[in-house]
Scaffold this active site. Structure first.
Site, PDB file in Angstrom:
ATOM      1  N   ARG A 179      -5.282   3.544 -15.855  1.00  6.22           N
ATOM      2  CA  ARG A 179      -5.497   4.190 -14.558  1.00  6.22           C
ATOM      3  C   ARG A 179      -6.223   5.542 -14.646  1.00  6.22           C
ATOM      4  O   ARG A 179      -7.103   5.803 -13.828  1.00  6.22           O
ATOM      5  CB  ARG A 179      -4.185   4.313 -13.783  1.00  6.22           C
ATOM      6  N   TYR A 206       0.877  -1.193 -12.301  1.00  9.55           N
ATOM      7  CA  TYR A 206      -0.536  -1.195 -12.706  1.00  9.55           C
ATOM      8  C   TYR A 206      -0.761  -0.530 -14.065  1.00  9.55           C
ATOM      9  O   TYR A 206      -1.776   0.125 -14.285  1.00  9.55           O
ATOM     10  CB  TYR A 206      -1.408  -0.542 -11.620  1.00  9.55           C
ATOM     11  N   GLY A 265       0.755  -1.246   0.000  1.00 10.79           N
ATOM     12  CA  GLY A 265       0.000   0.000   0.000  1.00 10.79           C
ATOM     13  C   GLY A 265       0.784   1.294   0.000  1.00 10.79           C
ATOM     14  O   GLY A 265       0.194   2.363  -0.211  1.00 10.79           O
ATOM     15  N   TYR A 281      -9.515   5.363 -12.527  1.00  7.99           N
ATOM     16  CA  TYR A 281      -9.446   5.984 -11.190  1.00  7.99           C
ATOM     17  C   TYR A 281      -9.294   7.491 -11.238  1.00  7.99           C
ATOM     18  O   TYR A 281      -9.000   8.103 -10.213  1.00  7.99           O
ATOM     19  CB  TYR A 281      -8.229   5.446 -10.404  1.00  7.99           C
ATOM     20  N   CYS A 315     -10.975   4.475 -29.290  1.00  4.05           N
ATOM     21  CA  CYS A 315     -12.241   5.081 -29.698  1.00  4.05           C
ATOM     22  C   CYS A 315     -13.184   5.269 -28.520  1.00  4.05           C
ATOM     23  O   CYS A 315     -14.203   4.584 -28.403  1.00  4.05           O
ATOM     24  CB  CYS A 315     -12.869   4.244 -30.802  1.00  4.05           C
ATOM     25  N   GLU A 318       3.960  -6.625   1.693  1.00  4.92           N
ATOM     26  CA  GLU A 318       3.683  -6.903   0.276  1.00  4.92           C
ATOM     27  C   GLU A 318       3.631  -5.634  -0.561  1.00  4.92           C
ATOM     28  O   GLU A 318       2.596  -5.323  -1.152  1.00  4.92           O
ATOM     29  CB  GLU A 318       2.329  -7.605   0.144  1.00  4.92           C
ATOM     30  N   PRO A 319       4.713  -4.889  -0.646  1.00  8.91           N
ATOM     31  CA  PRO A 319       4.669  -3.687  -1.475  1.00  8.91           C
ATOM     32  C   PRO A 319       4.672  -4.049  -2.954  1.00  8.91           C
ATOM     33  O   PRO A 319       5.394  -4.950  -3.381  1.00  8.91           O
ATOM     34  CB  PRO A 319       5.972  -2.963  -1.101  1.00  8.91           C
ATOM     35  N   GLY A 320       3.843  -3.384  -3.720  1.00  8.53           N
ATOM     36  CA  GLY A 320       3.815  -3.583  -5.159  1.00  8.53           C
ATOM     37  C   GLY A 320       4.189  -2.282  -5.842  1.00  8.53           C
ATOM     38  O   GLY A 320       5.294  -2.091  -6.343  1.00  8.53           O
ATOM     39  N   ARG A 321       3.254  -1.326  -5.772  1.00  9.26           N
ATOM     40  CA  ARG A 321       3.433  -0.038  -6.445  1.00  9.26           C
ATOM     41  C   ARG A 321       4.764   0.624  -6.062  1.00  9.26           C
ATOM     42  O   ARG A 321       5.501   1.095  -6.923  1.00  9.26           O
ATOM     43  CB  ARG A 321       2.270   0.872  -6.057  1.00  9.26           C
TER      44      ARG A 321
HETATM   45  N1  LLP Z   1      -1.270  -7.114  -0.947  1.00  7.24           N
HETATM   46  C1  LLP Z   1      -2.566  -7.260  -1.243  1.00  7.24           C
HETATM   47  C2  LLP Z   1      -3.347  -8.279  -0.559  1.00  7.24           C
HETATM   48  C3  LLP Z   1      -3.162  -6.416  -2.203  1.00  7.24           C
HETATM   49  O1  LLP Z   1      -4.448  -6.556  -2.473  1.00  7.24           O
HETATM   50  C4  LLP Z   1      -2.379  -5.430  -2.847  1.00  7.24           C
HETATM   51  C5  LLP Z   1      -2.961  -4.548  -3.852  1.00  7.24           C
HETATM   52  C6  LLP Z   1      -1.019  -5.330  -2.512  1.00  7.24           C
HETATM   53  C7  LLP Z   1      -0.500  -6.196  -1.554  1.00  7.24           C
HETATM   54  C8  LLP Z   1      -0.103  -4.339  -3.154  1.00  7.24           C
HETATM   55  O2  LLP Z   1      -0.494  -3.030  -2.905  1.00  7.24           O
HETATM   56  P1  LLP Z   1       0.456  -1.820  -3.379  1.00  7.24           P
HETATM   57  O3  LLP Z   1       1.730  -1.862  -2.568  1.00  7.24           O
HETATM   58  O4  LLP Z   1       0.743  -2.006  -4.827  1.00  7.24           O
HETATM   59  O5  LLP Z   1      -0.357  -0.612  -3.114  1.00  7.24           O
HETATM   60  N2  LLP Z   1      -4.994  -1.262  -9.673  1.00  7.24           N
HETATM   61  C9  LLP Z   1      -4.949  -0.290  -8.592  1.00  7.24           C
HETATM   62  C10 LLP Z   1      -4.290  -0.846  -7.367  1.00  7.24           C
HETATM   63  C11 LLP Z   1      -4.965  -2.084  -6.824  1.00  7.24           C
HETATM   64  C12 LLP Z   1      -4.255  -2.649  -5.639  1.00  7.24           C
HETATM   65  C13 LLP Z   1      -4.859  -3.943  -5.255  1.00  7.24           C
HETATM   66  N3  LLP Z   1      -4.189  -4.610  -4.193  1.00  7.24           N
HETATM   67  C14 LLP Z   1      -4.254   0.972  -9.089  1.00  7.24           C
HETATM   68  O6  LLP Z   1      -3.831   1.002 -10.250  1.00  7.24           O
HETATM   69  O7  LLP Z   1      -4.141   1.933  -8.362  1.00  7.24           O
END
Ligand code: LLP
Length: 442
Positions: free
Chosen positions: A335, A395, A253, A339, A366, A295-298
């Site tokens: 995005r 994303y 997050g 969003y 289109c 669990e960092p993604g973004r």
């Molecule tokens: N762990 C779980 C259980 C999650 O559901 C998520 C993201 C993450 C980790 C990673 O979160 P992050 O660090 O990336 O914020 N498509 C959307 C974001 C959806 C996130 C869903 N879950 C966007 O483009 O903003």
């Protein structure tokens, strides 16, 4: 407090070169656009490794920390291999992500499988490939998982995903930890889940609790609230059910800097808050120091990625906006349309001090809603100019699609003035790979 790589708006190697062009990873972006075509996703390896180091350093005070990259942000074999070499684990949410990290050679014991509706086949794949943990999301899944485990005469190591009841102030669609959520067990349902595991689902071994409170989060105290709830529940369950839960997963997050207004927290600040709170809760709830999972993604991958587009047509609405079109749009970056997300862009081949104008950058799809950036002031754009949109590592490709039957872009990895294709551009034939005309129509 030290600043961290996710607080940058651009990849850390971004600069203007001798030719006056933008370059990343030592590669001139005009040359990349020429060589590989556009739209083009560009990933900067140094930035990826820098943020991994930030995370490792930020949590070094708690040696039982495991960073599990949330693959949903961007999942490719090359990226999996880089993050594996940095010692990260992987949070996956589908058979496809599991298969990708497996094919990249990742040690599957460092993989976690998440999701609110994992299929029989996906759970079976996870078990067969030896995924380290499965985060069980609901009662249906507990039963399904136990049936599969029994049929294979195996034990499966799980966490329970819980909904801690925390609201974070981010976009409604990307909040997940509040009470009215499709994800996880409500706090009032955990006891029943544990009882079932102890009595009926005896092929499941529970190790801890998992939660995720949302995405693109700027608040820091929210993680402390989350840790308190998870530790409190772990302590209670251990006492009440004679368990030895010793893993806590606080999800991802942490935010990034899409625009000047965005002020994402430093990973070092999060590390400080999380570790202090965890140590406090270990005492407060008399628990053994648990293994900590994030669990960092973004925040791992967004900043390292940019997208290059070529400018095509433009339209001046009489007494209205000027629309300038690029050769990509909503299907390679969904995005803004999904969003209302904001992005920052620069012209790759033009100096910032040339004549500027306010334009709206729109895509080639289109739909009127295919707008990438509204009302942005940029050097006057002409056909053939190359535009660099920042912070597209997360994303974007992972949510890209083939609307209008447009092939998805290629992705290159840059480092030390070298560029390598890590995802090749789709061809028209790729689009037809799954199309079949039944014989009776021929
Ligand atoms: N762990 C779980 C259980 C999650 O559901 C998520 C993201 C993450 C980790 C990673 O979160 P992050 O660090 O990336 O914020 N498509 C959307 C974001 C959806 C996130 C869903 N879950 C966007 O483009 O903003």
């Amino acid at each position: 407090m030290l600043s961290s790589t996710n607080q940058n708006q651009k990849p850390i190697t971004t600069m203007i070169n001798d030719k006056g062009n933008l370059q990343i990873g030592g590669c001139d972006l005009v040359e990349l656009a020429d060589k590989y075509g556009t739209p083009l996703y560009v990933l900067d390896e140094e930035t990826i490794r820098a943020i991994c180091n930030d995370y490792k350093k930020a949590f070094s005070a708690y040696p039982k920390t495991n960073i599990m990259y949330a693959s949903k942000a961007l999942c490719t074999m090359a990226l999996s291999s880089i993050l594996d070499s940095e010692g990260l684990g992987f949070d996956t949410v589908s058979g496809g992500e599991i298969y990708t990290v497996y094919k990249a050679g990742v040690d599957m014991s460092k993989v976690l499988f998440n999701g609110n509706n994992k299929s029989y086949e996906e759970l079976e794949l996870a078990i067969d490939l030896g995924v380290g943990r499965i985060s069980a999301d609901n009662f249906y899944e507990l039963a399904l998982l136990n049936t599969i485990a029994q049929s294979k005469n195996k034990h499966v190591d799980i966490l329970l995903r819980i909904t801690p009841g925390i609201e974070c102030h981010t976009h409604e669609y990307i909040q997940t930890g509040h009470l009215d959520s499709k994800f996880g067990f409500d706090l009032s349902q955990i006891d029943e889940a544990v009882e079932l595991i102890q009595t009926e689902y005896t092929n499941l071994r529970i190790h801890g609790l998992h939660a995720h409170i949302g995405s693109q989060i700027f608040e820091t105290s929210i993680y402390a609230d989350e840790i308190d709830i998870i530790c409190r529940e772990i302590s209670r369950l251990n006492k009440q059910f004679g368990l030895n839960l010793n893993e806590i997963n606080i999800g991802g997050g942490i935010g990034v800097k899409y625009t000047d207004e965005d002020q994402p927290p430093s990973v070092y600040e999060i590390g400080h808050i999380v570790v202090n709170k965890l140590n406090e809760c270990i005492k407060k709830y008399s628990i053994e120091p648990p293994a900590l999972f994030l669990e960092p993604g973004r925040s791992i991958i967004s900043t390292s990625g940019v997208t290059l587009y070529t400018i095509g047509s433009s339209k001046q609405v009489p007494q209205g906006k000027k629309y300038v079109s690029v050769d990509g749009g909503m299907a390679d970056n969904p995005r803004p349309s999904l969003y209302d997300a904001k992005y920052f862009a620069q012209v790759v081949n033009k100096k910032e001090d040339t004549e500027k104008e306010k334009v709206t950058i729109c895509g080639r799809y289109c739909e009127s809603g295919d707008i990438l950036i509204k009302d942005v002031t940029l050097p006057v754009l002409e056909e053939g100019d190359v535009l660099c949109v920042y912070n597209t590592g997360a994303y974007n490709y992972s949510m890209a699609y083939n609307y209008n039957r447009v092939p998805r872009p290629a992705m290159v990895l840059v480092r030390d003035s070298k560029s390598d294709i890590v995802v090749s551009r789709e061809s028209y034939d790729d689009l037809l790979v799954h199309d079949i005309i039944p014989d009776r129509l021929k």
